[in-house]
Design a protein around this motif. Structure first.
Motif, PDB file in Angstrom:
ATOM      1  N   VAL A   1      13.284  -9.708   8.886  1.00  0.00           N
ATOM      2  CA  VAL A   1      13.966  -9.162   7.720  1.00  0.00           C
ATOM      3  C   VAL A   1      13.575  -7.693   7.639  1.00  0.00           C
ATOM      4  O   VAL A   1      12.393  -7.352   7.715  1.00  0.00           O
ATOM      5  N   THR A   2      14.570  -6.829   7.512  1.00  0.00           N
ATOM      6  CA  THR A   2      14.297  -5.407   7.354  1.00  0.00           C
ATOM      7  C   THR A   2      14.427  -5.068   5.876  1.00  0.00           C
ATOM      8  O   THR A   2      15.426  -5.385   5.242  1.00  0.00           O
ATOM      9  N   VAL A   3      13.378  -4.440   5.338  1.00  0.00           N
ATOM     10  CA  VAL A   3      13.350  -4.031   3.936  1.00  0.00           C
ATOM     11  C   VAL A   3      13.370  -2.508   3.902  1.00  0.00           C
ATOM     12  O   VAL A   3      12.540  -1.859   4.536  1.00  0.00           O
ATOM     13  N   ILE A   4      14.327  -1.939   3.174  1.00  0.00           N
ATOM     14  CA  ILE A   4      14.426  -0.489   3.038  1.00  0.00           C
ATOM     15  C   ILE A   4      14.236  -0.148   1.570  1.00  0.00           C
ATOM     16  O   ILE A   4      15.017  -0.566   0.717  1.00  0.00           O
ATOM     17  N   ASP A   5      13.164   0.591   1.275  1.00  0.00           N
ATOM     18  CA  ASP A   5      12.863   1.017  -0.083  1.00  0.00           C
ATOM     19  C   ASP A   5      13.216   2.493  -0.227  1.00  0.00           C
ATOM     20  O   ASP A   5      12.878   3.308   0.636  1.00  0.00           O
ATOM     21  N   THR A   6      13.877   2.837  -1.317  1.00  0.00           N
ATOM     22  CA  THR A   6      14.214   4.228  -1.620  1.00  0.00           C
ATOM     23  C   THR A   6      13.513   4.605  -2.920  1.00  0.00           C
ATOM     24  O   THR A   6      13.615   3.874  -3.915  1.00  0.00           O
ATOM     25  N   LEU A   7      12.784   5.720  -2.876  1.00  0.00           N
ATOM     26  CA  LEU A   7      12.024   6.175  -4.030  1.00  0.00           C
ATOM     27  C   LEU A   7      12.419   7.597  -4.393  1.00  0.00           C
ATOM     28  O   LEU A   7      12.950   8.334  -3.563  1.00  0.00           O
ATOM     29  N   SER A   8      12.118   7.984  -5.633  1.00  0.00           N
ATOM     30  CA  SER A   8      12.442   9.325  -6.096  1.00  0.00           C
ATOM     31  C   SER A   8      11.238   9.902  -6.825  1.00  0.00           C
ATOM     32  O   SER A   8      10.498   9.194  -7.515  1.00  0.00           O
ATOM     33  N   ASN A   9      11.069  11.219  -6.681  1.00  0.00           N
ATOM     34  CA  ASN A   9      10.051  11.952  -7.407  1.00  0.00           C
ATOM     35  C   ASN A   9      10.790  12.995  -8.220  1.00  0.00           C
ATOM     36  O   ASN A   9      11.229  13.997  -7.683  1.00  0.00           O
ATOM     37  N   ASP A  10      10.938  12.751  -9.501  1.00  0.00           N
ATOM     38  CA  ASP A  10      11.651  13.688 -10.372  1.00  0.00           C
ATOM     39  C   ASP A  10      10.729  14.856 -10.691  1.00  0.00           C
ATOM     40  O   ASP A  10       9.831  14.745 -11.517  1.00  0.00           O
ATOM     41  N   ALA A  11      10.957  15.964 -10.025  1.00  0.00           N
ATOM     42  CA  ALA A  11      10.092  17.133 -10.154  1.00  0.00           C
ATOM     43  C   ALA A  11      10.354  17.930 -11.422  1.00  0.00           C
ATOM     44  O   ALA A  11       9.636  18.869 -11.725  1.00  0.00           O
ATOM     45  N   ASP A  12      11.381  17.584 -12.167  1.00  0.00           N
ATOM     46  CA  ASP A  12      11.727  18.363 -13.364  1.00  0.00           C
ATOM     47  C   ASP A  12      10.725  18.222 -14.465  1.00  0.00           C
ATOM     48  O   ASP A  12      10.190  17.318 -14.837  1.00  0.00           O
TER      49      ASP A  12
ATOM     50  N   GLN B   1       0.827  -1.211   0.000  1.00  0.00           N
ATOM     51  CA  GLN B   1       0.000   0.000   0.000  1.00  0.00           C
ATOM     52  C   GLN B   1       0.861   1.260   0.000  1.00  0.00           C
ATOM     53  O   GLN B   1       0.543   2.233  -0.695  1.00  0.00           O
ATOM     54  N   GLN B   2       1.950   1.250   0.756  1.00  0.00           N
ATOM     55  CA  GLN B   2       2.851   2.405   0.771  1.00  0.00           C
ATOM     56  C   GLN B   2       3.466   2.621  -0.606  1.00  0.00           C
ATOM     57  O   GLN B   2       3.514   3.758  -1.096  1.00  0.00           O
TER      58      GLN B   2
ATOM     59  N   ALA C   1       2.297   1.696  -3.500  1.00  0.00           N
ATOM     60  CA  ALA C   1       1.240   2.142  -4.413  1.00  0.00           C
ATOM     61  C   ALA C   1       0.905   3.615  -4.188  1.00  0.00           C
ATOM     62  O   ALA C   1       0.704   4.370  -5.142  1.00  0.00           O
ATOM     63  N   ALA C   2       0.857   4.035  -2.923  1.00  0.00           N
ATOM     64  CA  ALA C   2       0.555   5.439  -2.614  1.00  0.00           C
ATOM     65  C   ALA C   2       1.633   6.365  -3.171  1.00  0.00           C
ATOM     66  O   ALA C   2       1.331   7.406  -3.764  1.00  0.00           O
ATOM     67  N   PHE C   3       2.895   5.994  -3.004  1.00  0.00           N
ATOM     68  CA  PHE C   3       3.978   6.798  -3.569  1.00  0.00           C
ATOM     69  C   PHE C   3       3.915   6.787  -5.095  1.00  0.00           C
ATOM     70  O   PHE C   3       4.192   7.793  -5.747  1.00  0.00           O
ATOM     71  N   GLY C   4       3.555   5.663  -5.675  1.00  0.00           N
ATOM     72  CA  GLY C   4       3.435   5.569  -7.128  1.00  0.00           C
ATOM     73  C   GLY C   4       2.376   6.513  -7.669  1.00  0.00           C
ATOM     74  O   GLY C   4       2.555   7.126  -8.724  1.00  0.00           O
ATOM     75  N   ARG C   5       1.274   6.664  -6.947  1.00  0.00           N
ATOM     76  CA  ARG C   5       0.222   7.603  -7.361  1.00  0.00           C
ATOM     77  C   ARG C   5       0.710   9.047  -7.307  1.00  0.00           C
ATOM     78  O   ARG C   5       0.168   9.911  -7.983  1.00  0.00           O
ATOM     79  N   CYS C   6       1.741   9.308  -6.514  1.00  0.00           N
ATOM     80  CA  CYS C   6       2.325  10.651  -6.400  1.00  0.00           C
ATOM     81  C   CYS C   6       3.545  10.793  -7.308  1.00  0.00           C
ATOM     82  O   CYS C   6       4.400  11.650  -7.088  1.00  0.00           O
TER      83      CYS C   6
END
Length: 65
Positions: free
Chosen positions: A54-65, A30-31, A33-38
């Motif tokens: 198990v620790t999972v660390i996800d890194t995402l980017s929003n290219d504002a350009d 859900q997290q 998917a929510a970031f994907g909608r943004c």
């Protein structure tokens, strides 16, 4: 440059924690998917394995350009 976001999910590995595992996997989905909608996209996923979780660390980017 865009905005970077990282979030952490801790997943239990014990067989008696199946309900918790499924709930946490659904929350992570859900997290993402929510970031994907943004208009964020996944850059990297790192896992750290331990005996009980198990620790999972996800890194995402929003290219504002």
């Amino acid at each position: 440059m865009g905005t970077l976001v990282a979030f952490t999910t801790r997943l239990p590995t014990q067989d008696d924690d199946r309900a918790s595992l499924f709930r946490k996997v659904a929350e992570r989905d859900q997290q993402c998917a929510a970031f994907g909608r943004c208009v964020y996209h996944l850059l990297n996923t790192v896992t750290a394995n331990r005996t009980e979780l198990v620790t999972v660390i996800d890194t995402l980017s929003n290219d504002a350009d």
